[in-house]
Design a protein around this motif. Sequence first.
Motif, mmCIF file in Angstrom:
data_model
loop_
_atom_site.group_PDB
_atom_site.id
_atom_site.type_symbol
_atom_site.label_atom_id
_atom_site.label_comp_id
_atom_site.label_asym_id
_atom_site.label_seq_id
_atom_site.Cartn_x
_atom_site.Cartn_y
_atom_site.Cartn_z
ATOM 1 N N PHE A 17 0.837 -1.203 0.000
ATOM 2 C CA PHE A 17 0.000 0.000 0.000
ATOM 3 C C PHE A 17 0.876 1.258 0.000
ATOM 4 O O PHE A 17 0.624 2.197 -0.753
ATOM 5 N N TYR A 18 1.926 1.260 0.841
ATOM 6 C CA TYR A 18 2.835 2.411 0.857
ATOM 7 C C TYR A 18 3.522 2.591 -0.488
ATOM 8 O O TYR A 18 3.682 3.716 -0.970
ATOM 9 N N ALA A 19 3.947 1.491 -1.103
ATOM 10 C CA ALA A 19 4.593 1.570 -2.417
ATOM 11 C C ALA A 19 3.623 2.145 -3.446
ATOM 12 O O ALA A 19 3.997 3.010 -4.254
ATOM 13 N N PHE A 20 2.376 1.683 -3.425
ATOM 14 C CA PHE A 20 1.369 2.192 -4.356
ATOM 15 C C PHE A 20 1.135 3.683 -4.150
ATOM 16 O O PHE A 20 1.063 4.440 -5.117
ATOM 17 N N ILE A 21 1.035 4.108 -2.904
ATOM 18 C CA ILE A 21 0.798 5.521 -2.605
ATOM 19 C C ILE A 21 1.955 6.385 -3.101
ATOM 20 O O ILE A 21 1.742 7.440 -3.712
ATOM 21 N N PHE A 22 3.206 5.957 -2.870
ATOM 22 C CA PHE A 22 4.352 6.735 -3.329
ATOM 23 C C PHE A 22 4.398 6.799 -4.854
ATOM 24 O O PHE A 22 4.707 7.841 -5.425
ATOM 25 N N ILE A 23 4.090 5.682 -5.522
ATOM 26 C CA ILE A 23 4.064 5.691 -6.983
ATOM 27 C C ILE A 23 2.965 6.619 -7.484
ATOM 28 O O ILE A 23 3.174 7.416 -8.404
ATOM 29 N N PHE A 24 1.791 6.545 -6.884
ATOM 30 C CA PHE A 24 0.670 7.392 -7.277
ATOM 31 C C PHE A 24 0.993 8.869 -7.064
ATOM 32 O O PHE A 24 0.711 9.711 -7.924
ATOM 33 N N ILE A 25 1.594 9.206 -5.941
ATOM 34 C CA ILE A 25 1.979 10.594 -5.669
ATOM 35 C C ILE A 25 3.003 11.063 -6.689
ATOM 36 O O ILE A 25 2.922 12.183 -7.211
ATOM 37 N N GLY A 26 3.984 10.215 -6.992
ATOM 38 C CA GLY A 26 5.002 10.569 -7.976
ATOM 39 C C GLY A 26 4.409 10.814 -9.351
ATOM 40 O O GLY A 26 4.775 11.779 -10.035
ATOM 41 N N LEU A 27 3.487 9.960 -9.786
ATOM 42 C CA LEU A 27 2.849 10.153 -11.089
ATOM 43 C C LEU A 27 1.992 11.416 -11.114
ATOM 44 O O LEU A 27 1.956 12.138 -12.116
ATOM 45 N N THR A 28 1.309 11.695 -10.020
ATOM 46 C CA THR A 28 0.490 12.902 -9.937
ATOM 47 C C THR A 28 1.357 14.158 -9.991
ATOM 48 O O THR A 28 1.052 15.105 -10.723
ATOM 49 N N ILE A 29 2.432 14.161 -9.241
ATOM 50 C CA ILE A 29 3.339 15.310 -9.244
ATOM 51 C C ILE A 29 3.958 15.493 -10.621
ATOM 52 O O ILE A 29 4.072 16.617 -11.126
ATOM 53 N N HIS A 30 4.336 14.388 -11.253
ATOM 54 C CA HIS A 30 4.914 14.454 -12.600
ATOM 55 C C HIS A 30 3.921 15.072 -13.584
ATOM 56 O O HIS A 30 4.295 15.929 -14.402
ATOM 57 N N ASP A 31 2.664 14.668 -13.501
ATOM 58 C CA ASP A 31 1.637 15.202 -14.400
ATOM 59 C C ASP A 31 1.417 16.697 -14.179
ATOM 60 O O ASP A 31 1.330 17.466 -15.137
ATOM 61 N N VAL A 32 1.356 17.127 -12.919
ATOM 62 C CA VAL A 32 1.144 18.541 -12.615
ATOM 63 C C VAL A 32 2.331 19.375 -13.089
ATOM 64 O O VAL A 32 2.155 20.439 -13.692
ATOM 65 N N MET A 33 3.539 18.879 -12.869
ATOM 66 C CA MET A 33 4.715 19.642 -13.301
ATOM 67 C C MET A 33 4.810 19.683 -14.828
ATOM 68 O O MET A 33 5.257 20.672 -15.398
#
Length: 73
Positions: A17-33
Amino acid sequence: MLAEHFELIEAIGLNLFYAFIFIFIGLTIHDVMKKNDVPKMGKLVVYFVLFLGCAGFIAKGVIQFIFESQGVG
């Protein structure tokens, strides 16, 4: 099933779950940037901070494992 198996499944599930959350946050941040044309230095800082958060959780897990294997915790 024994209680030991439940604890193992719970620990594995929580780590996934932690791995999924970090990956999801990273993809979201990448998209916003990407949409806002953030400069390269800003991207490096953001990804570095995200990495530090992830590294903190990994370090916590390693330290907890070492303490539990030595009987401290």
